[in-house]
Each structure stands twice: as structure tokens, then as C-alpha cells.
Design an enzyme around this catalytic site. Structure first.
Site, PDB file in Angstrom:
ATOM      1  N   MET A 185     -12.199   4.871   0.091  1.00 52.47           N
ATOM      2  CA  MET A 185     -12.744   5.232   1.406  1.00 52.47           C
ATOM      3  C   MET A 185     -13.312   6.633   1.268  1.00 52.47           C
ATOM      4  SD  MET A 185      -9.560   3.657   3.545  1.00 52.47           S
ATOM      5  CE  MET A 185      -8.534   3.629   2.079  1.00 52.47           C
ATOM      6  N   GLY A 187      -8.269   4.613   7.588  1.00 50.42           N
ATOM      7  CA  GLY A 187      -7.943   6.037   7.722  1.00 50.42           C
ATOM      8  C   GLY A 187      -6.447   6.309   7.778  1.00 50.42           C
ATOM      9  N   PHE A 188      -5.708   5.381   8.364  1.00 52.70           N
ATOM     10  CA  PHE A 188      -4.280   5.641   8.557  1.00 52.70           C
ATOM     11  C   PHE A 188      -3.464   4.370   8.391  1.00 52.70           C
ATOM     12  CE2 PHE A 188      -6.798   8.574  11.029  1.00 52.70           C
ATOM     13  CZ  PHE A 188      -6.289   9.794  10.607  1.00 52.70           C
ATOM     14  N   SER A 191       0.850  -1.195   0.000  1.00 56.23           N
ATOM     15  CA  SER A 191       0.000   0.000   0.000  1.00 56.23           C
ATOM     16  C   SER A 191       0.877   1.233   0.000  1.00 56.23           C
ATOM     17  CB  SER A 191      -0.881   0.015   1.251  1.00 56.23           C
ATOM     18  OG  SER A 191      -1.337   1.334   1.478  1.00 56.23           O
ATOM     19  N   GLY A 196       1.430  -1.980   4.163  1.00 52.59           N
ATOM     20  CA  GLY A 196       1.837  -0.594   3.950  1.00 52.59           C
ATOM     21  C   GLY A 196       3.153  -0.309   4.651  1.00 52.59           C
ATOM     22  N   ASP A 234      -4.831   3.689  -1.661  1.00 50.43           N
ATOM     23  CA  ASP A 234      -5.841   4.056  -0.652  1.00 50.43           C
ATOM     24  C   ASP A 234      -6.389   5.453  -0.894  1.00 50.43           C
ATOM     25  OD1 ASP A 234      -5.988   1.813   1.194  1.00 50.43           O
ATOM     26  OD2 ASP A 234      -3.876   2.237   1.601  1.00 50.43           O
ATOM     27  N   HIS A 253      -1.540  -1.423  -4.052  1.00 49.07           N
ATOM     28  CA  HIS A 253      -2.772  -1.024  -3.353  1.00 49.07           C
ATOM     29  C   HIS A 253      -2.770   0.503  -3.193  1.00 49.07           C
ATOM     30  CE1 HIS A 253      -6.126  -1.874  -0.566  1.00 49.07           C
ATOM     31  NE2 HIS A 253      -5.631  -0.917   0.199  1.00 49.07           N
ATOM     32  N   MET A 257     -11.081  -5.396   6.427  1.00 52.56           N
ATOM     33  CA  MET A 257     -10.188  -4.484   7.142  1.00 52.56           C
ATOM     34  C   MET A 257      -9.805  -5.103   8.485  1.00 52.56           C
ATOM     35  SD  MET A 257      -9.764  -1.985   5.099  1.00 52.56           S
ATOM     36  CE  MET A 257      -8.672  -1.064   6.203  1.00 52.56           C
ATOM     37  N   HIS A 277      -8.746   1.263  -3.400  1.00 47.83           N
ATOM     38  CA  HIS A 277      -9.592   1.050  -2.216  1.00 47.83           C
ATOM     39  C   HIS A 277     -10.230   2.394  -1.891  1.00 47.83           C
ATOM     40  CE1 HIS A 277      -9.440   0.263   2.458  1.00 47.83           C
ATOM     41  NE2 HIS A 277     -10.674   0.420   2.007  1.00 47.83           N
ATOM     42  N   MET A 286      -8.824   8.424   0.173  1.00 42.60           N
ATOM     43  CA  MET A 286      -9.564   8.926   1.351  1.00 42.60           C
ATOM     44  C   MET A 286     -10.004  10.354   1.111  1.00 42.60           C
ATOM     45  SD  MET A 286      -7.126   7.514   4.376  1.00 42.60           S
ATOM     46  CE  MET A 286      -6.362   5.883   4.282  1.00 42.60           C
ATOM     47  N   ASP A 318      -6.361  -6.132   4.940  1.00 39.91           N
ATOM     48  CA  ASP A 318      -5.690  -4.825   4.902  1.00 39.91           C
ATOM     49  C   ASP A 318      -5.616  -4.226   6.301  1.00 39.91           C
ATOM     50  OD1 ASP A 318      -4.823  -2.281   4.230  1.00 39.91           O
ATOM     51  OD2 ASP A 318      -6.605  -1.744   3.067  1.00 39.91           O
TER      52      ASP A 318
HETATM   53  C1  DX5 Z   1      -5.899   1.950   6.016  1.00 42.79           C
HETATM   54  C2  DX5 Z   1      -5.518   1.536   4.606  1.00 42.79           C
HETATM   55  C3  DX5 Z   1      -4.435   0.528   4.532  1.00 42.79           C
HETATM   56  C4  DX5 Z   1      -3.116   0.963   5.104  1.00 42.79           C
HETATM   57  C5  DX5 Z   1      -2.341  -0.239   5.510  1.00 42.79           C
HETATM   58  O1  DX5 Z   1      -7.024   2.750   5.939  1.00 42.79           O
HETATM   59  O2  DX5 Z   1      -6.649   1.009   3.945  1.00 42.79           O
HETATM   60  O3  DX5 Z   1      -4.268   0.083   3.188  1.00 42.79           O
HETATM   61  O4  DX5 Z   1      -2.335   1.686   4.195  1.00 42.79           O
HETATM   62  O5  DX5 Z   1      -1.173   0.203   6.126  1.00 42.79           O
HETATM   63  P1  DX5 Z   1      -0.446  -0.662   7.233  1.00 42.79           P
HETATM   64  O6  DX5 Z   1       0.035  -1.919   6.563  1.00 42.79           O
HETATM   65  O7  DX5 Z   1       0.672   0.219   7.676  1.00 42.79           O
HETATM   66  O8  DX5 Z   1      -1.447  -0.937   8.317  1.00 42.79           O
HETATM   67 ZN    ZN Z   2      -6.404  -0.012   1.947  1.00 43.19          ZN
END
Ligand code: DX5
Ligand code: ZN
Length: 222
Positions: free
Chosen positions: A67, A141-142, A7, A196, A34, A32, A136, A65, A36, A174
């Protein structure tokens, strides 16, 4: 099939192209992406313009993805920009069948995403239509959050649901996946492992990608 999906949320955006190519060289399967909007989740990232630039150079499938609120409004833009996989959350998509059919009609693989606090039973009907489910294992979010342990039971239950309703569906997981838990997550039934910070915080991103990918390959050989 076990696929590794770094990610880019945790990448250093100054060096994004270089870091994505390190993932490619290290044997990643999917990138991946993300998205947001600061409404559905309390953070803002990037959109189709960035995806389009990555698509021009990156040979791997791009997994968007979403969000965001009103995902249907932006799905055509993401697919036009080059998204190969697009997923939307069950929590903010009332007309979920219509949205999943739209993604497929526009030529991408369609996924439904489920947050840690949402009952898996809500997925039952839509499993007849999707290509993949994104479960998830943190609240979205982070990057860099801790893996919620109960996710392991949820993946197991989802695997059983998927096998009985539509065994072709891939399960993507994820959040909080790192080298110390990636095999556990894979063994309970995940097909696509999103990582990520577990990739991008490494000194050598290519070597870290290769290490995780090799762990998945050797576990499959068992
Ligand atoms: C969170 C994201 C994830 C995130 C994963 O909202 O959807 O894809 O980037 O990051 P790590 O692997 O650091 O949890
Ligand atoms: Zn994601």
C-alpha cells in the site's frame, strides 16, 4: 483450496517472532505482510528489512501487500528480501501490466489489489496476467475495521469474472474477517482468507489460528 493468511499488522511487535511461530504451529498457510507508506494510505508500517528477518525463520510463504506509492521502485527489494507473493493496488499503478510482469520476472507470484470503492470492471484486462487478486473488504490503512457487507457480492462477481477469464487465479480477501464471517467469505468464492485482529487479539494465537483453519477445512469437506 482455502488458505488462511494471518496479517501481522495486528501482532504485538515486541513478541513478533513468537506470535508468527504460533500461527505456524496453528496451521496457517501464508503470512500476510502489510506495507504502508503514509502517502497512499494514512498509516506507516514496515518494509523489506523486517520481511528479511522473518524470512530467515518462518517456513511459510510471505505475502507482501504493498500500500505504497511507486510500488515498482521497491518491488525488487521486497522480492530479494524473500517475498513469495507481491500485490499492488490497481488504484495507484498506472503501468499495471509492466509492474505485474516485473513481479513475475523476479520470481514471485503477482497480485492485483482492489479497494472497496473501485469498480471490478477495471480488473478485466489484467486478469489475463496475474496469479491472484486481493479484494479489500475494508478501506486499506488499519487493522480492526468492520467488514463491508457488500464485499460478499463483489467476491461473487469477481469469482465469475475469474472463472471466465483465467480460472487459475486465486481470490484473496482482506479486512474485517473474523470467526463469525470467515465461512461466508469463503463460500462466496475466496481462496485466501486474510485475518489480522481476528487472530492476534486472541489470548491464545495458536489455538485461534487452528480454530479458523479447521473451520475452513471442515467447510471444504461439505
Ligand atoms: C488493511 C490491511 C489488512 C489488515 C486486516 O489495510 O490490508 O491486511 O491487517 O486486519 P483485520 O483482519 O483486523 O481487518
Ligand atoms: Zn493487507
Amino acid at each position: 483450496m482455502k488458505l488462511l493468511a494471518p496479517s501481522i499488522l495486528s501482532a504485538d511487535f515486541w513478541r513478533l517472532g513468537e506470535q508468527i511461530m504460533a500461527c505456524v504451529e496453528g496451521g496457517a498457510d501464508i503470512i500476510h505482510f502489510d506495507v504502508m507508506d503514509g502517502h497512499f494510505v494514512p498509516n506507516i508500517t514496515f518494509g523489506p528489512v523486517l520481511l528479511e528477518s522473518i524470512k530467515k525463520h518462518c517456513p511459510l510463504p510471505l505475502d507482501a501487500h504493498l500500500m505504497i506509492e511507486n510500488p515498482e521502485r521497491y518491488i525488487p527489494d521486497f522480492i530479494k528480501a524473500g517475498a513469495d507473493m507481491v500485490s499492488v493496488h490497481i488504484e495507484n499503478t498506472p503501468h499495471v501490466h509492466r509492474v505485474i510482469e516485473l513481479i513475475k520476472k523476479l520470481g514471485a507470484k503477482a497480485g492485483i489489489v482492489i479497494n472497496p470503492g473501485t469498480s471490478l470492471s477495471l480488473l478485466e484486462e489484467i486478469l489475463h496476467y496475474v496469479d491472484f487478486v486481493l479484494l479489500m473488504s475494508v478501506n486499506p490503512g488499519f487493522g480492526g475495521q468492520r467488514f463491508i457487507e457488500r464485499s460478499l457480492q463483489r467476491i461473487r462477481s469477481l469469482r465469475a469474472m475469474v472463472d471466465s477469464i483465467n480460472p487459475n487465479i486465486l481470490i484473496e480477501v482482506d479486512g474485517g474477517i473474523k470467526e463469525d464471517n470467515i465461512l461466508k467469505v469463503s463460500r462466496v468464492g475466496a481462496n485466501i482468507l486474510v485475518v489480522g485482529s481476528g487472530v492476534f487479539s486472541a489470548q491464545d494465537i495458536e489455538a485461534q489460528t487452528r480454530k479458523l483453519k479447521n473451520m475452513l477445512i471442515s467447510s471444504e469437506a461439505l
